[in-house]
Design an enzyme around this catalytic site. Structure first.
Site, PDB file in Angstrom:
ATOM      1  N   HIS A 183       0.325   7.306  -3.274  1.00  0.00           N
ATOM      2  CA  HIS A 183      -0.765   6.330  -3.146  1.00  0.00           C
ATOM      3  C   HIS A 183      -1.392   6.271  -1.739  1.00  0.00           C
ATOM      4  O   HIS A 183      -2.580   6.503  -1.553  1.00  0.00           O
ATOM      5  CB  HIS A 183      -0.256   4.910  -3.453  1.00  0.00           C
ATOM      6  CG  HIS A 183       0.496   4.761  -4.736  1.00  0.00           C
ATOM      7  ND1 HIS A 183      -0.112   4.785  -5.960  1.00  0.00           N
ATOM      8  CD2 HIS A 183       1.818   4.557  -4.986  1.00  0.00           C
ATOM      9  CE1 HIS A 183       0.793   4.597  -6.925  1.00  0.00           C
ATOM     10  NE2 HIS A 183       1.969   4.464  -6.343  1.00  0.00           N
ATOM     11  N   ASP A 184      -0.578   5.897  -0.762  1.00  0.00           N
ATOM     12  CA  ASP A 184      -1.138   5.498   0.542  1.00  0.00           C
ATOM     13  C   ASP A 184      -1.862   6.601   1.321  1.00  0.00           C
ATOM     14  O   ASP A 184      -2.894   6.325   1.954  1.00  0.00           O
ATOM     15  CB  ASP A 184      -0.031   4.892   1.419  1.00  0.00           C
ATOM     16  CG  ASP A 184       0.433   3.548   0.878  1.00  0.00           C
ATOM     17  OD1 ASP A 184      -0.319   2.918   0.115  1.00  0.00           O
ATOM     18  OD2 ASP A 184       1.551   3.126   1.222  1.00  0.00           O
TER      19      ASP A 184
ATOM     20  N   PHE B 210       0.649  -3.520  -6.767  1.00  0.00           N
ATOM     21  CA  PHE B 210       1.602  -4.149  -5.843  1.00  0.00           C
ATOM     22  C   PHE B 210       0.943  -4.762  -4.594  1.00  0.00           C
ATOM     23  O   PHE B 210       1.171  -5.940  -4.287  1.00  0.00           O
ATOM     24  CB  PHE B 210       2.665  -3.122  -5.417  1.00  0.00           C
ATOM     25  CG  PHE B 210       3.672  -3.659  -4.444  1.00  0.00           C
ATOM     26  CD1 PHE B 210       4.723  -4.467  -4.876  1.00  0.00           C
ATOM     27  CD2 PHE B 210       3.574  -3.377  -3.087  1.00  0.00           C
ATOM     28  CE1 PHE B 210       5.651  -4.980  -3.983  1.00  0.00           C
ATOM     29  CE2 PHE B 210       4.502  -3.889  -2.181  1.00  0.00           C
ATOM     30  CZ  PHE B 210       5.535  -4.688  -2.634  1.00  0.00           C
ATOM     31  N   ASN B 211       0.160  -3.975  -3.838  1.00  0.00           N
ATOM     32  CA  ASN B 211      -0.370  -4.496  -2.566  1.00  0.00           C
ATOM     33  C   ASN B 211      -1.242  -5.731  -2.767  1.00  0.00           C
ATOM     34  O   ASN B 211      -1.218  -6.661  -1.960  1.00  0.00           O
ATOM     35  CB  ASN B 211      -1.187  -3.424  -1.831  1.00  0.00           C
ATOM     36  CG  ASN B 211      -0.317  -2.326  -1.278  1.00  0.00           C
ATOM     37  OD1 ASN B 211       0.886  -2.517  -1.084  1.00  0.00           O
ATOM     38  ND2 ASN B 211      -0.906  -1.158  -1.036  1.00  0.00           N
TER      39      ASN B 211
ATOM     40  N   ASN C 195       6.721  -3.622   1.078  1.00  0.00           N
ATOM     41  CA  ASN C 195       7.775  -2.816   0.445  1.00  0.00           C
ATOM     42  C   ASN C 195       9.162  -3.313   0.833  1.00  0.00           C
ATOM     43  O   ASN C 195      10.122  -3.167   0.082  1.00  0.00           O
ATOM     44  CB  ASN C 195       7.626  -1.343   0.821  1.00  0.00           C
ATOM     45  CG  ASN C 195       6.459  -0.705   0.090  1.00  0.00           C
ATOM     46  OD1 ASN C 195       6.202  -1.036  -1.063  1.00  0.00           O
ATOM     47  ND2 ASN C 195       5.753   0.190   0.758  1.00  0.00           N
TER      48      ASN C 195
ATOM     49  N   THR D  34      -2.514   0.037   4.086  1.00  0.00           N
ATOM     50  CA  THR D  34      -1.702   0.636   3.020  1.00  0.00           C
ATOM     51  C   THR D  34      -0.611  -0.334   2.560  1.00  0.00           C
ATOM     52  O   THR D  34       0.395   0.074   1.984  1.00  0.00           O
ATOM     53  CB  THR D  34      -1.083   1.988   3.471  1.00  0.00           C
ATOM     54  OG1 THR D  34      -0.232   1.743   4.597  1.00  0.00           O
ATOM     55  CG2 THR D  34      -2.146   2.987   3.841  1.00  0.00           C
TER      56      THR D  34
ATOM     57  N   ASP E 239       3.215  -0.952   5.506  1.00  0.00           N
ATOM     58  CA  ASP E 239       4.525  -1.537   5.187  1.00  0.00           C
ATOM     59  C   ASP E 239       5.507  -0.433   4.801  1.00  0.00           C
ATOM     60  O   ASP E 239       6.006  -0.403   3.677  1.00  0.00           O
ATOM     61  CB  ASP E 239       4.392  -2.580   4.055  1.00  0.00           C
ATOM     62  CG  ASP E 239       3.889  -1.980   2.746  1.00  0.00           C
ATOM     63  OD1 ASP E 239       3.233  -0.918   2.783  1.00  0.00           O
ATOM     64  OD2 ASP E 239       4.171  -2.564   1.677  1.00  0.00           O
TER      65      ASP E 239
ATOM     66  N   GLN F 145      10.744   6.803  -8.698  1.00  0.00           N
ATOM     67  CA  GLN F 145       9.547   6.698  -9.549  1.00  0.00           C
ATOM     68  C   GLN F 145       9.870   7.154 -10.977  1.00  0.00           C
ATOM     69  O   GLN F 145       9.351   6.607 -11.940  1.00  0.00           O
ATOM     70  CB  GLN F 145       8.403   7.553  -8.987  1.00  0.00           C
ATOM     71  CG  GLN F 145       7.843   7.037  -7.679  1.00  0.00           C
ATOM     72  CD  GLN F 145       6.759   5.981  -7.852  1.00  0.00           C
ATOM     73  OE1 GLN F 145       6.350   5.654  -8.969  1.00  0.00           O
ATOM     74  NE2 GLN F 145       6.296   5.428  -6.736  1.00  0.00           N
TER      75      GLN F 145
ATOM     76  N   ASP G  87       3.620   5.203   2.698  1.00  0.00           N
ATOM     77  CA  ASP G  87       3.045   4.800   3.990  1.00  0.00           C
ATOM     78  C   ASP G  87       3.441   5.818   5.068  1.00  0.00           C
ATOM     79  O   ASP G  87       2.653   6.131   5.965  1.00  0.00           O
ATOM     80  CB  ASP G  87       3.584   3.427   4.432  1.00  0.00           C
ATOM     81  CG  ASP G  87       3.295   2.334   3.435  1.00  0.00           C
ATOM     82  OD1 ASP G  87       2.359   1.562   3.645  1.00  0.00           O
ATOM     83  OD2 ASP G  87       4.019   2.244   2.431  1.00  0.00           O
TER      84      ASP G  87
HETATM   85  C1  BDR Z   1       1.448   0.543  -3.158  1.00  0.00           C
HETATM   86  O1  BDR Z   1       2.636  -0.228  -3.281  1.00  0.00           O
HETATM   87  C2  BDR Z   1       3.604   0.194  -2.380  1.00  0.00           C
HETATM   88  O2  BDR Z   1       4.877   0.185  -2.966  1.00  0.00           O
HETATM   89  C3  BDR Z   1       3.179   1.555  -1.892  1.00  0.00           C
HETATM   90  O3  BDR Z   1       3.605   1.775  -0.563  1.00  0.00           O
HETATM   91  C4  BDR Z   1       1.679   1.506  -2.005  1.00  0.00           C
HETATM   92  O4  BDR Z   1       1.093   0.991  -0.833  1.00  0.00           O
HETATM   93  C5  BDR Z   1       1.154   1.202  -4.484  1.00  0.00           C
HETATM   94  O5  BDR Z   1       0.942   0.223  -5.458  1.00  0.00           O
HETATM   95 CA    CA Z   2       2.342   0.803   1.214  1.00  0.00          CA
END
Ligand code: BDR
Ligand code: CA
Length: 308
Positions: A237-238, A163-164, A38, A122, A9, A225, A14
């Site tokens: 993260h991804d 989040f994911n 996202n 991701t 996303d 951030q 990503d």
């Molecule tokens: C995840 O949430 C999204 O905002 C980022 O792309 C990542 O996949 C991190 O929590």
């Molecule tokens: Ca992501």
């Protein structure tokens, strides 16, 4: 060499995962599929195809789920901006999407593959969950599923949830309980790989198309951030998903039971990873415990340098 399908996303981090996956020496990318997360499905899909076109990668992109199984769509504009990839302007697209919905693309690609395929996610897990439900025979073609999602400590969109997973907890439940080998890259390790400005400056010196993309995106990602979480460097993260396939010593995993909280209470979407095996339940996930930070940033740099 890994055969992979990357479901994403984009999303700043990503985008970095796509840069890593584009290295032909490590990956045969059978396709990139998209999901809302996202940003809306229209935006994340356009972003994915734009990245692929910009990096001149020969990878089909198929548009997927526009909304989660049960919840409403909730995008992450505070971190990824209005476009989902604020900080970089792509030229108008020349390429088109694969004509199939991502779910059909995933099923066709798996069934037609002679070798087993690793599914990488991701973003929210809606596409993978629906593909598994629509045609369970794809299971035989899946080597493993590696996903960025969850946390055994604290969340990043609620005290409990990442989040994911919180975008589509019911889909996460289906995937985590699929009895396939599930590798979870959680916030517990991705919060250790912080992309400081000094690293962005180091990457800027590479001066190629991948470094331009990375630098522009990371400048905005870092700023957002900092504003939202107070971090001096953004957690990448991804790309940990893809990097963990490039070097299997990068991430330490523990085989544990993970339960997705579907209670709709304040812990909705929490990944209850039983790290100390209190509950003696069936171990359904390999959960990330630690990461070699230095190795990770070398992997990112090597990937960026591989583009002309
Ligand atoms: C995840 O949430 C999204 O905002 C980022 O792309 C990542 O996949 C991190 O929590
Ligand atoms: Ca992501």
């Amino acid at each position: 060499m890994h055969n992979i399908i990357l479901d994403c996303d984009p999303g700043h981090d990503d985008a970095v995962a796509i840069i890593l996956a584009g290295q032909k020496k490590y990956f045969n990318v059978l396709g990139i599929t998209t999901t809302s997360g996202n940003q809306t499905i229209e935006k994340t899909s356009r972003n994915a195809l734009s990245i692929v076109e910009y990096l001149d990668l020969d990878i089909p992109v198929a548009k997927g789920a526009s909304e989660p199984l049960i919840r409403e769509v909730e995008v992450c504009e505070a971190i990824h901006g209005e476009s989902g990839l604020d900080g970089f302007e792509f030229k108008p697209l020349k390429r088109s999407f694969d004509s199939r919905h991502a779910i059909n693309f995933i099923i066709d690609t798996l069934l037609n593959s002679k070798e087993k395929v690793t599914l990488v996610a991701t973003g929210p897990l809606t596409n993978f969950a629906l593909a598994l439900k629509l045609n369970p025979s794809i299971r035989n073609k899946i080597d493993r599923i590696i996903l960025m999602g969850g946390s055994y400590q604290m969340g990043n969109v609620s005290p409990a949830s990442e989040f994911n997973i919180l975008c589509d907890p019911e889909a996460a439940f289906i995937v985590v309980n699929s009895k396939l080998p599930i590798y979870m890259i959680t916030l517990d390790v991705t919060r250790k790989v912080l992309c400081y400005n000094s690293y962005i400056e180091q990457i800027a010196k590479i001066n190629n198309k991948a470094s331009h993309l990375f630098v522009n995106l990371m400048q905005v990602f870092n700023k957002n951030q900092k504003e939202v979480f107070g971090y001096d460097g953004a957690p990448l993260h991804d790309p940990v998903t893809i990097a963990s396939l490039i070097d299997e010593n990068l991430v330490t995993f523990k085989h544990v039971n993970t339960e997705i909280d579907l209670s709709h209470g304040c812990s909705y979407g929490r990944t209850n990873c039983d790290i100390f095996d209190y509950l003696k339940k069936e171990k359904n996930t390999y959960v990330s415990i630690d990461i070699n930070v230095e190795m990770f940033f070398k992997i990112i740099e090597e990937a960026i340098k591989s583009y002309k």
